[in-house]
Write an enzyme that holds these catalytic residues in place. Sequence first.
Site, PDB file in Angstrom:
ATOM      1  N   ALA A 175       0.800  -1.231   0.000  1.00 10.98           N
ATOM      2  CA  ALA A 175       0.000   0.000   0.000  1.00 10.98           C
ATOM      3  C   ALA A 175       0.832   1.281   0.000  1.00 10.98           C
ATOM      4  O   ALA A 175       0.275   2.372   0.157  1.00 10.98           O
ATOM      5  CB  ALA A 175      -0.996   0.028   1.167  1.00 10.98           C
ATOM      6  N   ALA A 176       2.150   1.187  -0.223  1.00  9.58           N
ATOM      7  CA  ALA A 176       2.951   2.417  -0.327  1.00  9.58           C
ATOM      8  C   ALA A 176       2.486   3.240  -1.529  1.00  9.58           C
ATOM      9  O   ALA A 176       2.421   4.477  -1.465  1.00  9.58           O
ATOM     10  CB  ALA A 176       4.431   2.072  -0.448  1.00  9.58           C
ATOM     11  N   GLY A 177       2.140   2.551  -2.609  1.00  5.01           N
ATOM     12  CA  GLY A 177       1.638   3.266  -3.791  1.00  5.01           C
ATOM     13  C   GLY A 177       0.310   3.951  -3.496  1.00  5.01           C
ATOM     14  O   GLY A 177       0.041   5.052  -3.992  1.00  5.01           O
ATOM     15  N   ASP A 178      -0.522   3.307  -2.699  1.00  4.37           N
ATOM     16  CA  ASP A 178      -1.808   3.919  -2.322  1.00  4.37           C
ATOM     17  C   ASP A 178      -1.568   5.162  -1.464  1.00  4.37           C
ATOM     18  O   ASP A 178      -2.234   6.191  -1.632  1.00  4.37           O
ATOM     19  CB  ASP A 178      -2.665   2.914  -1.548  1.00  4.37           C
ATOM     20  CG  ASP A 178      -2.948   1.670  -2.369  1.00  4.37           C
ATOM     21  OD1 ASP A 178      -3.057   1.780  -3.600  1.00  4.37           O
ATOM     22  OD2 ASP A 178      -3.046   0.581  -1.779  1.00  4.37           O
TER      23      ASP A 178
END
Length: 316
Positions: free
Chosen positions: A251-254
């Site tokens: 979820a780093a991209g989120d």
Amino acid sequence: MLKPIIVVGSINLDLVVGVQRLPKPGETLTGHDFETFFGGKGANQAVAIARLGYPVQMIGRVGDDAFGPRLRGALQQAGVDVRAVRPVRGASGVALIATERGGQNSIIVVPGSNAALTPADLEPYAPRLQCAGMILCQLEIPLSTVERLAEMAGQFQVPLMLDPAPARALSSRLLRRVTWLTPNESEAVALCATSGPRPTPANAPSMADALLRRGVRNVALKLGAQGAYLANALGGVYIPAWRVTAVDCTAAGDAFNAGLAIALMEGATMGQAGRFAAAVAALSTTQPGAQPSMPTRASVRRLLKHGSPAAASLSQ
Ligand code: RIB
């Protein structure tokens, strides 16, 4: 009054196994722990926005199984407006995630109820979408729904940020309606239909140009530990990653998208928005799980003030 950000997307329960390293095809490994977290790219982005203190609404579907009310409840508890998160018959979305030491992961998503969010389901929300400051979506709901959403965003002149994840082919008709496209490394390669090298800070400008030529107005290439590259017709800016100790990159991209959307809504320049987004993403990797790892505004401010760029990014 602030116009809310509206996230249209997936809501999943993440079943997460910790492993020493990710398995090779055909290999059986023993995991060292197992946990469940609230996840889903759409829900993660909505929770990240709420945790950063910005008004956010979510449009999505959960199942009528035991997970459904818990998934909806987690969004609500984080401060997301969930009036448009409805139950449908069947199973909720789930993601099977293996996370290796150092934070890298591999994910298999079973869409479940996310697949039931149809283009027609968006119509009752037209008045809300019309009043949004920005609309965020990803590709864990039917593509036909994303395409209808893009039409509505264009009609209402509301900026649309599309996270093309998981990777799939997208029409130029859809891309022309996208204000911000935010692929990670593998998604950028898929969208450029190239078998060439993965993006790096060195080749990011040419990759961003290829995406801009397909009609999107702005591109944010998410390069993981190598940072990010943001570009539009006027030029581009490289943003180094922040130096943190990563334990889980899920979820780093989120988190990046949430930070980028908020910063842009608050009037930041492309470079400022990229730095803010990179800080939100970096902090999200320092805690396990998707939604529980989303940082507060205060911790982002601290990193922006006292943090330093990761050496790895600078040497690329
Ligand atoms: O981006 C991370 C998310 O991808 C996880 O939370 C998982 O649910 C999958 O959707």
